[in-house]
Design a protein around this motif. Sequence first.
Motif, PDB file in Angstrom:
ATOM      1  N   CYS A  36      -3.448   4.164  -7.816  1.00 11.49           N
ATOM      2  CA  CYS A  36      -4.704   3.992  -7.081  1.00 11.49           C
ATOM      3  C   CYS A  36      -5.755   4.998  -7.543  1.00 11.49           C
ATOM      4  O   CYS A  36      -6.856   5.027  -7.016  1.00 11.49           O
ATOM      5  CB  CYS A  36      -4.462   4.142  -5.587  1.00 11.49           C
ATOM      6  N   GLY A  72      -1.502  -3.045  -2.235  1.00  7.80           N
ATOM      7  CA  GLY A  72      -1.784  -1.789  -1.554  1.00  7.80           C
ATOM      8  C   GLY A  72      -0.692  -1.519  -0.551  1.00  7.80           C
ATOM      9  O   GLY A  72       0.182  -2.357  -0.312  1.00  7.80           O
ATOM     10  N   TYR A  74       0.451   1.276   3.078  1.00 10.82           N
ATOM     11  CA  TYR A  74       0.237   2.438   3.926  1.00 10.82           C
ATOM     12  C   TYR A  74       1.582   2.891   4.457  1.00 10.82           C
ATOM     13  O   TYR A  74       2.559   2.137   4.457  1.00 10.82           O
ATOM     14  CB  TYR A  74      -0.776   2.183   5.050  1.00 10.82           C
ATOM     15  N   GLN A 113      -9.438  -2.290  -5.747  1.00 16.66           N
ATOM     16  CA  GLN A 113     -10.189  -1.484  -4.791  1.00 16.66           C
ATOM     17  C   GLN A 113     -11.570  -2.084  -4.541  1.00 16.66           C
ATOM     18  O   GLN A 113     -12.082  -2.851  -5.337  1.00 16.66           O
ATOM     19  CB  GLN A 113     -10.294  -0.042  -5.294  1.00 16.66           C
ATOM     20  N   GLY A 118      -8.220  -1.969   1.652  1.00 16.85           N
ATOM     21  CA  GLY A 118      -8.041  -0.710   2.377  1.00 16.85           C
ATOM     22  C   GLY A 118      -8.393  -0.855   3.843  1.00 16.85           C
ATOM     23  O   GLY A 118      -7.671  -0.380   4.720  1.00 16.85           O
ATOM     24  N   THR A 150     -13.903   8.930   1.743  1.00 21.26           N
ATOM     25  CA  THR A 150     -12.899   8.438   2.697  1.00 21.26           C
ATOM     26  C   THR A 150     -13.163   8.986   4.094  1.00 21.26           C
ATOM     27  O   THR A 150     -12.913   8.296   5.083  1.00 21.26           O
ATOM     28  CB  THR A 150     -11.462   8.762   2.237  1.00 21.26           C
TER      29      THR A 150
END
Length: 191
Positions: A36, A72, A74, A113, A118, A150
């Motif tokens: 990433c 992606g 988390y 991205q 996200g 971020t």
Amino acid sequence: MSFIKSKSTTANQPLDLGLLRVIPLASKACLERFDCGDGDINSLASKAHKWMERNRARIFTAHEGEAVWGLGFYSLSIMVEDKRKIATPQAQAYDFGAPLIYIDAIGVRSPYQRQGIGRMLLIDALKRAHSVSKNVAVYGVALRSLNERTTKFYKDHGFGEIKDDGQCPLMVVPIWTLQDLFEAPPPTGTG
């Protein structure tokens, strides 16, 4: 980097977020060669399967349709933060520190991205945290922001910045904010 492209999507085509699904990490292959652009997040992705096996964290990955490759991911875990840092009356109610659901990392493969993955992962993480809070008392959801971009992103999604000595700022959203968001009655029509 053709290994992460599915049959229907290339990195040059916009993704249809409606085709994405977020699921628990199914295998090591989901995050193989994950990049990433941030070494710490890439490192966590390479350890994700071990973290799951050792019950250190729960990892969730975003996939386009039935594709194996995660676009992606988390990671969620639990932590206790010094209640004096948070400095709200609600945080002071806890004897041993404020219990938090902690987002260890959110990462999206570089070619994908800035397409909303996200944001989708963050919202999924917050929904899961809200669900946990119905069964386990927690103060809120926390994470460490990597940079100014971020930090702004997380502030736009309800997180507040907590001043501490960390290199990356601690950011927290209280659980009652998520309750207001996810338990609000649907809007009624006018007329």
